[in-house]
Design an enzyme around this catalytic site. Structure first.
Site, PDB file in Angstrom:
ATOM      1  N   ASP A  35      -1.241   4.360  -6.529  1.00 55.27           N
ATOM      2  CA  ASP A  35       0.101   4.308  -6.115  1.00 55.27           C
ATOM      3  C   ASP A  35       0.987   5.166  -6.718  1.00 55.27           C
ATOM      4  O   ASP A  35       2.305   5.305  -6.090  1.00 55.27           O
ATOM      5  CB  ASP A  35       0.500   2.582  -6.599  1.00 55.27           C
ATOM      6  CG  ASP A  35      -0.047   1.711  -5.881  1.00 55.27           C
ATOM      7  OD1 ASP A  35       0.819   1.192  -4.759  1.00 55.27           O
ATOM      8  OD2 ASP A  35      -1.040   1.397  -6.222  1.00 55.27           O
ATOM      9  N   GLY A  45       0.926  -1.184  -0.124  1.00 58.65           N
ATOM     10  CA  GLY A  45      -0.027   0.081  -0.108  1.00 58.65           C
ATOM     11  C   GLY A  45       0.977   1.245   0.056  1.00 58.65           C
ATOM     12  O   GLY A  45       1.880   1.174   0.706  1.00 58.65           O
ATOM     13  N   GLN A  65      -6.357  -9.268  -2.853  1.00 59.69           N
ATOM     14  CA  GLN A  65      -6.098  -8.102  -1.893  1.00 59.69           C
ATOM     15  C   GLN A  65      -7.534  -7.568  -1.425  1.00 59.69           C
ATOM     16  O   GLN A  65      -7.830  -7.282   0.031  1.00 59.69           O
ATOM     17  CB  GLN A  65      -5.576  -6.854  -2.323  1.00 59.69           C
ATOM     18  CG  GLN A  65      -3.780  -7.242  -2.368  1.00 59.69           C
ATOM     19  CD  GLN A  65      -3.425  -7.531  -4.030  1.00 59.69           C
ATOM     20  OE1 GLN A  65      -4.474  -8.170  -4.522  1.00 59.69           O
ATOM     21  NE2 GLN A  65      -2.391  -7.361  -4.227  1.00 59.69           N
ATOM     22  N   ARG A  71       9.756  -1.766  -4.977  1.00 59.77           N
ATOM     23  CA  ARG A  71       8.795  -1.756  -5.950  1.00 59.77           C
ATOM     24  C   ARG A  71       8.771  -0.581  -6.469  1.00 59.77           C
ATOM     25  O   ARG A  71       8.439   0.397  -6.044  1.00 59.77           O
ATOM     26  CB  ARG A  71       7.657  -1.967  -4.921  1.00 59.77           C
ATOM     27  CG  ARG A  71       7.411  -3.185  -4.429  1.00 59.77           C
ATOM     28  CD  ARG A  71       5.952  -3.658  -3.901  1.00 59.77           C
ATOM     29  NE  ARG A  71       5.211  -3.899  -4.901  1.00 59.77           N
ATOM     30  CZ  ARG A  71       3.713  -3.958  -4.670  1.00 59.77           C
ATOM     31  NH1 ARG A  71       3.123  -3.903  -3.926  1.00 59.77           N
ATOM     32  NH2 ARG A  71       3.093  -4.294  -6.015  1.00 59.77           N
TER      33      ARG A  71
END
Length: 401
Positions: A272, A85, A231, A118
């Protein structure tokens, strides 16, 4: 709540430098929101400082904590989605730098590894950079202990600010919903997970829905399961259930029929990365929902802190989209197996051996499909590069004053 064992009584799995921890929430920054234990916390153990994470790969069956004793353990936890997240990744990245400094690791090397764990989530690099800059500034006096303290202070400040931002986003988001949909009793569709599991507070998009629920204005929360790692089913349903919200789980490919039946009043998602032009990178499957929402004249609302806006990324085409392993698609693998390092062949095959899979972690929604972007500093609607720039400038000026 987890202590030395999971709720089921099984021994907690050890992964590299990740170790089992306790669920003591004393002195935790931010709210645990809809969680039984906080998603992330710093702890001063007898063996030295550690970063304690709620292992999201074990939810909803078990609440298990992972203890990271070095930066590489945290990198592994990030890549395996034990912690995930956008806002929470920023917090984790900052704490990771502080952990490296406190434990005597090479801070520059740790920062580079953490920031690259990431690539799509801009908050991760932001959190790492913020703690790294605080550490470097304090190193001028050549005091390693003071520099480590400065990095930790920066991480704690980011943690606290994110909790405050979450509360303000919930307030702005609910006000926007009430303006767009007068009368209350909202039926909200959400994708992936955007609650306390991704935040120092109660989340982003989920926090708006939770606020509506508390005000008696949420009729139904529609929860996309969010394939391939579920998720929505595992995490959003977990948070909704703990919060007593009226929710219903659906397969991702059932969303179209839900829109056609007139059962969706608004779509709320997180982000994101938001490019300078307002393009939104979010969990794969978000873009199709935006197309459906536009066709059915349903508001499509993005809720994210200003730290998710990246002025250095000019447009959606410039966003690097993480590509994940194909075996997440071709095999049914328990999510906790990901953090155990299970390779292809470790799950139940659902496609012929050798099948190639396309598995982007995110997709990008163009700004003209986004009704509004809700941040802690207000709402941008319509979504334009100029509107985003003005909001970010206002945020920076307020922070500097």
């Amino acid at each position: 709540m987890a202590d030395q064992h999971a709720q089921s009584g099984e021994d907690i799995r050890l992964t590299g430098d990740i170790q089992p921890g306790t669920a003591d929430t004393h002195g935790v920054l931010g709210s645990v929101g809809s969680l039984g234990i906080p998603a992330i916390r710093w702890d001063e153990s007898a063996e030295g400082p550690v970063l304690v994470l709620l292992d999201q790969t074990r939810l909803p069956v078990e609440e298990v904590e992972l203890v990271c004793t070095d930066p590489q353990g945290l990198v592994q936890a990030i890549r395996s989605l034990a912690v995930r997240g956008a806002p929470l990744l920023g917090i984790a990245g900052a704490y990771g730098v502080a952990l490296a400094a406190a434990r005597g690791f090479d801070v520059a090397e740790a920062a580079e590894a953490l920031a690259g764990a990431r690539p799509t989530a801009v908050n991760l690099a932001y959190g790492v950079r913020r703690a790294r800059e605080a550490h470097q500034a304090a190193l001028v006096a050549r005091d390693e202990e003071a520099a480590a303290g400065a990095a930790l202070a920066a991480a704690r400040a980011l943690h606290r600010e994110d909790a405050e931002a979450s509360a303000r986003m919930a307030e702005h988001g609910l006000r926007l919903l009430d303006e767009l949909l007068p009368g209350g009793q909202h039926r909200i569709l959400t994708h992936c997970n955007t609650g306390a599991l991704v935040s120092g507070g109660e989340g982003t998009a989920f926090a708006v829905a939770l606020s509506a629920h508390r005000e008696g204005r949420l009729r139904r929360l529609w929860v996309d399961e969010t394939r391939p790692l579920l998720q929505g089913a595992r995490l959003t349903a977990y948070e909704a259930a703990r919060s007593g919200m009226p929710y219903t789980l659906l397969t991702d490919n059932a969303a179209g029929s839900l829109f056609a039946a007139g059962e969706v009043d608004a779509v709320l998602i997180g982000a994101d990365r938001i490019a300078a032009d307002g393009s939104v990178a979010n969990k794969v499957g978000s873009y199709p929902l935006a197309v459906l929402a536009r066709y059915h004249h349903v508001p499509f609302i993005v809720v994210a802190p200003v730290t998710t806006v990246d002025p250095g990324t000019p447009d959606g085409a410039s966003i690097e989209v993480e590509q994940r392993s194909g075996h997440e698609v071709t095999e049914l693998t328990a999510p906790q197996a990901l953090s155990a390092g299970v390779e292809a062949g470790g799950g139940i095959a659902v496609a012929p051996l050798g099948t190639q899979a396309y598995n982007p972690a995110f997709d990008v929604t163009p700004p003209d499909l986004v009704t509004a972007i809700v941040t802690e500093w207000g709402v941008v609607a319509p979504v334009t590069a100029e509107g985003l720039r003005e909001l970010c400038d206002r945020s920076r000026q307020s922070t500097m004053s």
